[in-house]
Scaffold this active site. Structure first.
Site, short mmCIF file in Angstrom:
data_model
loop_
_atom_site.label_atom_id
_atom_site.label_comp_id
_atom_site.label_asym_id
_atom_site.label_seq_id
_atom_site.Cartn_x
_atom_site.Cartn_y
_atom_site.Cartn_z
NE ARG A 17 -3.52 -2.31 2.78
CZ ARG A 17 -3.20 -3.46 3.37
NH1 ARG A 17 -1.99 -3.62 3.89
NH2 ARG A 17 -4.07 -4.45 3.45
CE LYS B 41 -6.01 -0.99 5.01
NZ LYS B 41 -7.30 -1.22 4.32
CG HIS C 259 -5.87 0.15 -4.73
ND1 HIS C 259 -5.63 -0.56 -3.57
CD2 HIS C 259 -6.85 -0.52 -5.39
CE1 HIS C 259 -6.44 -1.60 -3.53
NE2 HIS C 259 -7.20 -1.60 -4.62
NE ARG D 247 -3.11 -3.57 -1.63
CZ ARG D 247 -2.52 -4.32 -0.70
NH1 ARG D 247 -1.21 -4.38 -0.62
NH2 ARG D 247 -3.25 -5.02 0.16
CG HIS E 255 -5.71 -8.83 1.22
ND1 HIS E 255 -5.86 -9.22 -0.10
CD2 HIS E 255 -5.68 -7.47 1.19
CE1 HIS E 255 -5.90 -8.14 -0.87
NE2 HIS E 255 -5.80 -7.08 -0.11
CE1 TYR F 251 -6.32 -6.26 -6.39
CE2 TYR F 251 -6.26 -7.63 -4.43
CZ TYR F 251 -6.21 -6.39 -5.02
OH TYR F 251 -6.06 -5.27 -4.24
#
Length: 217
Positions: free
Chosen positions: A69, A93, A163, A166, A189, A198
């Protein structure tokens, strides 16, 4: 074309190193107390032009080569990069840490940046930040988004966001045969469902290949 654009030019495209006012003004990089570069009023071409080009080249290589990110890329410190193993330590995150490999093109961009680029932009407030803004502070994510957009225009490609790079990294990994769980780990994730978004491009290409090659298609 986008990732290689800084290597083909001698100056940054107009607006690539300029950004609008960041809603938070200045901030801190990660939890290390490193001053973040203000996103407002950073003029294009400010700072040594060769150093800025080397910085932009590394930013693009990292975003596409690792799929991180934009906030994760800007939060990297020099010590987060293991050059011997070509692995970068990313704080994602929720404070989750992961190790992400990167390839030879990114290593070359990193070598050039650390040797010739970062020292030229280094300032008292740089701290341990890997990517620096034109004034020496930690590169701000808002400014980084403008850099990507500026180089997309210079390369003559449709509008691309960090993004989007990514997304491309994830899609190309899956199309190349990477395991979905491995891609989940690389992207950071927490849920496999996030990674599965994806797969639709790969399925479409598989369907096209099937229609072209199968006698019963």
């Amino acid at each position: 074309a986008l990732v290689e654009a800084p290597s083909r030019q001698r100056r940054s495209p107009p607006g690539a190193d300029r950004s609008t006012v960041h809603p938070e003004g200045t901030g801190l990089g990660r939890d290390h107390g490193t001053a973040a570069e203000p996103a407002s009023g950073e003029p294009a071409g400010d700072g040594p032009p060769d150093a800025v080009l080397l910085r932009d080249r590394l930013l693009l290589e990292l975003l596409y080569g690792t799929g991180v990110r934009i906030s994760e890329a800007c939060g990297l410190d020099v010590s987060d990069v293991d050059q011997a193993r070509r692995v970068v330590r990313v704080l994602g995150k929720g404070g989750r840490e992961r190790a992400v490999p990167y390839g030879v093109p990114a290593q070359r961009a990193l070598d050039a940046w650390l040797r010739d680029g970062r020292p030229a932009l280094l300032a008292p407030g740089s701290g341990r930040a890997l990517l620096l803004g034109a004034r020496g502070g930690r590169l701000n994510p808002t400014t980084a988004r403008r850099i990507v957009s500026g180089w997309a225009g210079a390369a003559g490609v449709p509008r691309v966001t960090p993004h989007g790079l990514r997304h491309s990294a994830a899609t190309h990994l899956l199309e190349g045969g990477a395991d979905l769980r491995a891609v989940q780990e690389l992207l950071g994730h927490s849920s496999l469902a996030s990674t599965q978004i994806y797969t639709h491009v790969s399925v479409e290409r598989l369907r096209a290949a099937y229609r072209q090659a199968h006698p019963r298609a």
